[in-house]
Design a protein around this motif. Structure first.
Motif, PDB file in Angstrom:
ATOM      1  N   VAL A   1       0.831  -1.205   0.000  1.00  0.00           N
ATOM      2  CA  VAL A   1       0.000   0.000   0.000  1.00  0.00           C
ATOM      3  C   VAL A   1       0.863   1.251   0.000  1.00  0.00           C
ATOM      4  N   THR A   2       1.975   1.214   0.707  1.00  0.00           N
ATOM      5  CA  THR A   2       2.884   2.360   0.736  1.00  0.00           C
ATOM      6  C   THR A   2       3.510   2.600  -0.635  1.00  0.00           C
ATOM      7  N   ARG A   3       3.837   1.513  -1.329  1.00  0.00           N
ATOM      8  CA  ARG A   3       4.454   1.647  -2.661  1.00  0.00           C
ATOM      9  C   ARG A   3       3.460   2.143  -3.708  1.00  0.00           C
ATOM     10  N   HIS A   4       2.185   1.952  -3.452  1.00  0.00           N
ATOM     11  CA  HIS A   4       1.164   2.345  -4.430  1.00  0.00           C
ATOM     12  C   HIS A   4       0.156   3.292  -3.770  1.00  0.00           C
ATOM     13  N   PRO A   5       0.540   4.556  -3.619  1.00  0.00           N
ATOM     14  CA  PRO A   5      -0.351   5.528  -2.960  1.00  0.00           C
ATOM     15  C   PRO A   5      -1.596   5.814  -3.800  1.00  0.00           C
ATOM     16  N   THR A   6      -2.583   6.399  -3.163  1.00  0.00           N
ATOM     17  CA  THR A   6      -3.846   6.690  -3.855  1.00  0.00           C
ATOM     18  C   THR A   6      -3.680   7.755  -4.932  1.00  0.00           C
ATOM     19  N   THR A   7      -2.562   8.465  -4.908  1.00  0.00           N
ATOM     20  CA  THR A   7      -2.305   9.476  -5.945  1.00  0.00           C
ATOM     21  C   THR A   7      -1.743   8.868  -7.219  1.00  0.00           C
ATOM     22  N   GLU A   8      -1.466   7.573  -7.201  1.00  0.00           N
ATOM     23  CA  GLU A   8      -0.894   6.894  -8.359  1.00  0.00           C
ATOM     24  C   GLU A   8      -1.871   6.919  -9.535  1.00  0.00           C
ATOM     25  N   GLU A   9      -1.322   7.046 -10.742  1.00  0.00           N
ATOM     26  CA  GLU A   9      -2.163   7.093 -11.935  1.00  0.00           C
ATOM     27  C   GLU A   9      -2.997   5.820 -12.052  1.00  0.00           C
ATOM     28  N   ASP A  10      -4.271   6.016 -12.349  1.00  0.00           N
ATOM     29  CA  ASP A  10      -5.179   4.884 -12.480  1.00  0.00           C
ATOM     30  C   ASP A  10      -5.145   4.368 -13.915  1.00  0.00           C
ATOM     31  N   THR A  11      -4.548   3.204 -14.107  1.00  0.00           N
ATOM     32  CA  THR A  11      -4.450   2.616 -15.451  1.00  0.00           C
ATOM     33  C   THR A  11      -5.461   1.500 -15.658  1.00  0.00           C
ATOM     34  N   CYS A  12      -6.327   1.282 -14.690  1.00  0.00           N
ATOM     35  CA  CYS A  12      -7.259   0.153 -14.758  1.00  0.00           C
ATOM     36  C   CYS A  12      -8.716   0.599 -14.794  1.00  0.00           C
ATOM     37  N   LYS A  13      -8.984   1.790 -15.290  1.00  0.00           N
ATOM     38  CA  LYS A  13     -10.357   2.313 -15.271  1.00  0.00           C
ATOM     39  C   LYS A  13     -11.309   1.403 -16.033  1.00  0.00           C
ATOM     40  N   ARG A  14     -10.881   0.940 -17.212  1.00  0.00           N
ATOM     41  CA  ARG A  14     -11.781   0.123 -18.037  1.00  0.00           C
ATOM     42  C   ARG A  14     -12.136  -1.182 -17.334  1.00  0.00           C
ATOM     43  N   GLU A  15     -11.142  -1.829 -16.724  1.00  0.00           N
ATOM     44  CA  GLU A  15     -11.402  -3.104 -16.057  1.00  0.00           C
ATOM     45  C   GLU A  15     -12.262  -2.914 -14.806  1.00  0.00           C
ATOM     46  N   LEU A  16     -12.020  -1.842 -14.066  1.00  0.00           N
ATOM     47  CA  LEU A  16     -12.790  -1.619 -12.845  1.00  0.00           C
ATOM     48  C   LEU A  16     -14.248  -1.302 -13.149  1.00  0.00           C
ATOM     49  N   LYS A  17     -14.507  -0.729 -14.320  1.00  0.00           N
ATOM     50  CA  LYS A  17     -15.893  -0.429 -14.695  1.00  0.00           C
ATOM     51  C   LYS A  17     -16.710  -1.708 -14.860  1.00  0.00           C
ATOM     52  N   SER A  18     -16.037  -2.805 -15.176  1.00  0.00           N
ATOM     53  CA  SER A  18     -16.757  -4.064 -15.406  1.00  0.00           C
ATOM     54  C   SER A  18     -17.033  -4.824 -14.122  1.00  0.00           C
ATOM     55  N   LEU A  19     -16.532  -4.312 -12.993  1.00  0.00           N
ATOM     56  CA  LEU A  19     -16.744  -5.017 -11.726  1.00  0.00           C
ATOM     57  C   LEU A  19     -18.194  -4.941 -11.293  1.00  0.00           C
ATOM     58  N   TRP A  20     -18.649  -6.010 -10.690  1.00  0.00           N
ATOM     59  CA  TRP A  20     -19.977  -6.057 -10.097  1.00  0.00           C
ATOM     60  C   TRP A  20     -19.770  -5.863  -8.596  1.00  0.00           C
ATOM     61  N   ASP A  21     -19.955  -4.640  -8.125  1.00  0.00           N
ATOM     62  CA  ASP A  21     -19.808  -4.406  -6.694  1.00  0.00           C
ATOM     63  C   ASP A  21     -20.847  -3.401  -6.229  1.00  0.00           C
ATOM     64  N   ASP A  22     -20.845  -3.105  -4.932  1.00  0.00           N
ATOM     65  CA  ASP A  22     -21.867  -2.201  -4.417  1.00  0.00           C
ATOM     66  C   ASP A  22     -21.527  -0.762  -4.799  1.00  0.00           C
ATOM     67  N   ASP A  23     -22.513   0.110  -4.677  1.00  0.00           N
ATOM     68  CA  ASP A  23     -22.342   1.501  -5.093  1.00  0.00           C
ATOM     69  C   ASP A  23     -21.263   2.221  -4.306  1.00  0.00           C
ATOM     70  N   ASP A  24     -21.051   1.815  -3.049  1.00  0.00           N
ATOM     71  CA  ASP A  24     -20.050   2.487  -2.222  1.00  0.00           C
ATOM     72  C   ASP A  24     -18.642   2.334  -2.782  1.00  0.00           C
ATOM     73  N   ALA A  25     -18.392   1.258  -3.533  1.00  0.00           N
ATOM     74  CA  ALA A  25     -17.045   1.024  -4.066  1.00  0.00           C
ATOM     75  C   ALA A  25     -16.868   1.554  -5.479  1.00  0.00           C
ATOM     76  N   LYS A  26     -17.943   2.007  -6.113  1.00  0.00           N
ATOM     77  CA  LYS A  26     -17.840   2.490  -7.479  1.00  0.00           C
ATOM     78  C   LYS A  26     -16.873   3.673  -7.544  1.00  0.00           C
ATOM     79  N   GLY A  27     -16.004   3.622  -8.529  1.00  0.00           N
ATOM     80  CA  GLY A  27     -15.061   4.721  -8.743  1.00  0.00           C
ATOM     81  C   GLY A  27     -13.777   4.597  -7.967  1.00  0.00           C
ATOM     82  N   ALA A  28     -13.694   3.643  -7.041  1.00  0.00           N
ATOM     83  CA  ALA A  28     -12.474   3.476  -6.258  1.00  0.00           C
ATOM     84  C   ALA A  28     -11.372   2.877  -7.125  1.00  0.00           C
TER      85      ALA A  28
END
Length: 649
Positions: free
Chosen positions: A397-424
């Motif tokens: 987690v330290t090596r990959h801070p939340t400010t890191e560029e998001d390169t997985c937007k397309r794959e994360l959009k296909s996830l089936w999860d609850d609304d609270d996790a959308k966009g994370a």
């Protein structure tokens, strides 16, 4: 307009053809390579037919535009000079009436006008001259359609995109004459401009060739046909499951192998790698070896990696996958209209496969980094939750801070999860996995640091505060009240503050599905696929250390929604601090039973404890744990609490 209707019809036909094997009616889940490691390393991903046929011929240089929308541009048929407009309209009316001779005469009159007097309708007239071709003037087809393209090159108006459409119309005429190779060449040129109609036509022609071996072998003398059929056998492999006759994939492969046997290199743009991939799908490993060694491309290296795995050489396989990854464009997608599970980008898929091999050899650090590059959150979550230690996860987690560029937007959009996790993002999700692991382990202070700024920060703080109260020097009733509050939070907010992202709670699907049991209907491998699975399946893909870690990092209770059992334990501990006959004690036991209903043995134990403590109010086992009233802690204050310590989990 006829062109729009033709395009729509062809696209509709293509949509009817299965592109992937559909798992079932219902939600689509992303690829999970660690859920089926043998399948991940034996089933080779297929490319996009639509994408590949656009590259059958070199990119065109002529400035032609594609017009295949449902509605043509406004005023597209207006704006011409008086003479050219009148002549063209007369010709068009004659064409509609079936008077081909009159129509031909008028179209030629338009084309005979001085150039400055036919700027608008020259392309119209040339195009219709080609369409009007018939008995007695067959040569008008070639002349008219080629002239259409030449006129556009010379700067004449083309508001309807007739230059590109002319390729398809001329190709259709050649097909009717039995010239498959000539038609495919023209369709390929049309597809190079991005024409969807051309892509559909190429699919239909390729499909027709697979059904006529004599016709196929004759057409394969042309290089462009070889390229088309190589693309077809690679990208349309799932089409064969609908065939009841002899597997046409094998037939096409054998024909291609014979057609290219005399050539040391495959003709034109790379097709040897596509033939190698098709051969792997068909279970023809001998042909896969032959074709994969011809050219050095990412796909060829990918097939060679499969062949190395078949031999049991995991080191060579990993090296070849590394080569493939280094040559692939990270943003490239191999996607058609996909039915079934969303497909990872090729680069991500290769990295995921490297992660499987790293995990198999016990290199957990490399496996995690490869999984991160794969953008497969289910696989990343498994490693973060069940394989890495808490300390290793903290370093990750330290090596990959939340400010890191998001390169997985397309794959994360296909996830089936609850609304609270959308966009994370992936780093944000990793922080939550770590926070929940820490809170489950009783490390509240550390956990709260990782919950900061999330939807779960407040309930996590309240849960930690309630547990802290149970350890303070306060009355038993106060402690019981704190246990009651912690139990409620564990039950109502448990998935967010204590739940597991993978088994048994399956947070990555919002807890909606038990992914051990439900992932869609399992596809039955084709016989050809089964051959590949058997050979790759001989390679050990899970080591003893991973098994040991996975077991030791499991949550405290093995049940789905395990945090409900945690809530039950907390409620029971609070009840044990209260006077046995008090309403508060009875209701906390009732709540403990309600929360822990998934554990039948626990439920029965709580019921007998309820009876022995004298708290029973006439409820039988069938109603115990139902409609529990809020505990009245105030009335329990004057009563003497039992002198005993609360039981542990």
């Amino acid at each position: 307009m006829w062109l729009r209707s033709l395009s729509s019809s062809l696209l509709f036909l293509l949509m009817l053809v299965p592109v992937r094997t559909a798992d079932a009616c219902g939600p689509d889940f992303p690829e999970r390579m660690l859920a089926d490691r043998v399948g991940a390393l034996s089933v080779l991903p297929v490319g996009s037919f639509r994408r590949e046929v656009r590259r059958l011929v070199p990119m065109p240089t002529s400035p032609f535009k594609v017009m295949e929308e449902d509605d043509e541009p406004p005023d597209a048929r207006k704006g011409g000079g008086e003479k050219e407009t009148a002549l063209y309209e007369v010709g068009a009316k004659a064409f509609k009436k079936g008077d081909a001779v009159a129509a031909r005469a008028r179209f030629r009159e338009v084309l005979a006008l001085p150039a400055q007097e036919r700027q608008r309708f020259s392309t119209f007239a040339a195009f219709m001259l080609g369409r009007n071709a018939g008995a007695g003037f067959e040569g008008d087809m070639k002349e008219g359609f080629e002239l259409t393209r030449q006129l556009v090159r010379e700067g004449f108006d083309d508001p309807l995109g007739l230059a590109v459409a002319s390729y398809g119309e001329q190709a259709r005429g050649l097909l009717e004459q039995g010239d498959d190779a000539g038609a495919i060449q023209l369709y390929a040129e049309q597809a190079a401009y991005g024409s969807e109609a051309a892509r559909s036509s190429l699919f239909l022609v390729a499909r027709a060739l697979t059904r006529d071996e004599t016709r196929l072998r004759a057409a394969l003398k042309a290089e462009v046909v070889q390229r088309l059929m190589a693309v077809y056998v690679w990208t349309r492999v799932e089409d064969w499951i609908w065939e009841e006759r002899r597997n046409p994939l094998m037939q096409v492969l054998e024909a291609l192998a014979q057609a290219t046997k005399a050539s040391p290199r495959m003709p034109g743009p790379s097709i040897a790698d596509k033939l190698a991939a098709g051969a792997w799908h068909a279970g023809r490993f001998d042909l896969a070896e032959r074709f994969a060694s011809v050219e050095k491309t990412p796909l060829a290296a990918w097939v060679q990696a499969r062949l190395a795995l078949r031999r049991g050489d995991t080191a060579a396989a990993d090296k070849l996958l590394e080569t493939a990854a280094s040559q692939l464009d990270e943003k490239e997608e191999w996607m058609d209209w996909v039915w079934g599970e969303p497909q990872l980008r090729p680069y991500c898929r290769v990295q995921g496969e490297r992660g499987v091999l790293a995990l198999a050899r016990g290199d957990f650090a490399s496996a995690t980094e490869r999984a991160l590059a794969s953008c497969s959150w289910p696989d990343i979550a498994y490693l973060a939750e069940r394989v890495l230690t808490v300390a290793e996860l903290q370093r990750l987690v330290t090596r990959h801070p939340t400010t890191e560029e998001d390169t997985c937007k397309r794959e994360l959009k296909s996830l089936w999860d609850d609304d609270d996790a959308k966009g994370a993002t992936i780093p944000e999700r990793l922080r939550l996995v770590l926070a929940r692991r820490l809170l489950r382990a009783g490390k509240s202070t550390e956990a709260l640091e990782y919950f900061k700024g999330t939807r779960w920060e407040k309930p996590a703080r309240e849960y930690a505060a309630a547990l802290a109260t149970t350890q303070q020097d306060v009355s038993n009733v106060k402690k019981a009240e704190a246990f009651h509050e912690a139990a409620k939070l564990a039950r109502t907010e448990g998935l967010g503050i204590l739940g597991t992202e993978v088994a048994p709670d399956w947070g990555w699907v919002g807890g909606t599905y038990d992914m051990d049991r439900f992932g869609g209907v399992l596809n039955i491998p084709r016989p050809e696929e089964e051959k590949a699975r058997k050979s790759v399946g001989k390679v050990p893909l899970m080591g003893a250390l991973e098994k040991q870690r996975s077991a030791s990092h499991a949550p405290p209770h093995p049940y789905r929604f395990h945090y409900r059992i945690t809530a039950s334990v907390l409620a029971q501990r609070g009840a044990e601090l209260l006077p046995p006959r008090s309403q508060a004690s009875a209701m906390m036991l009732c709540q403990a039973a309600s929360y822990g209903a998934a554990d039948q043995k626990r439920f029965e134990k709580l019921y007998w404890l309820y009876l022995r403590s004298g708290a029973a109010h006439g409820e039988g086992p069938e109603s115990f744990g139902q409609n529990c009233q809020p505990p009245d802690f105030e009335r329990a204050q004057p009563m003497k609490a039992p002198e005993r310590k609360p039981s542990g989990p």
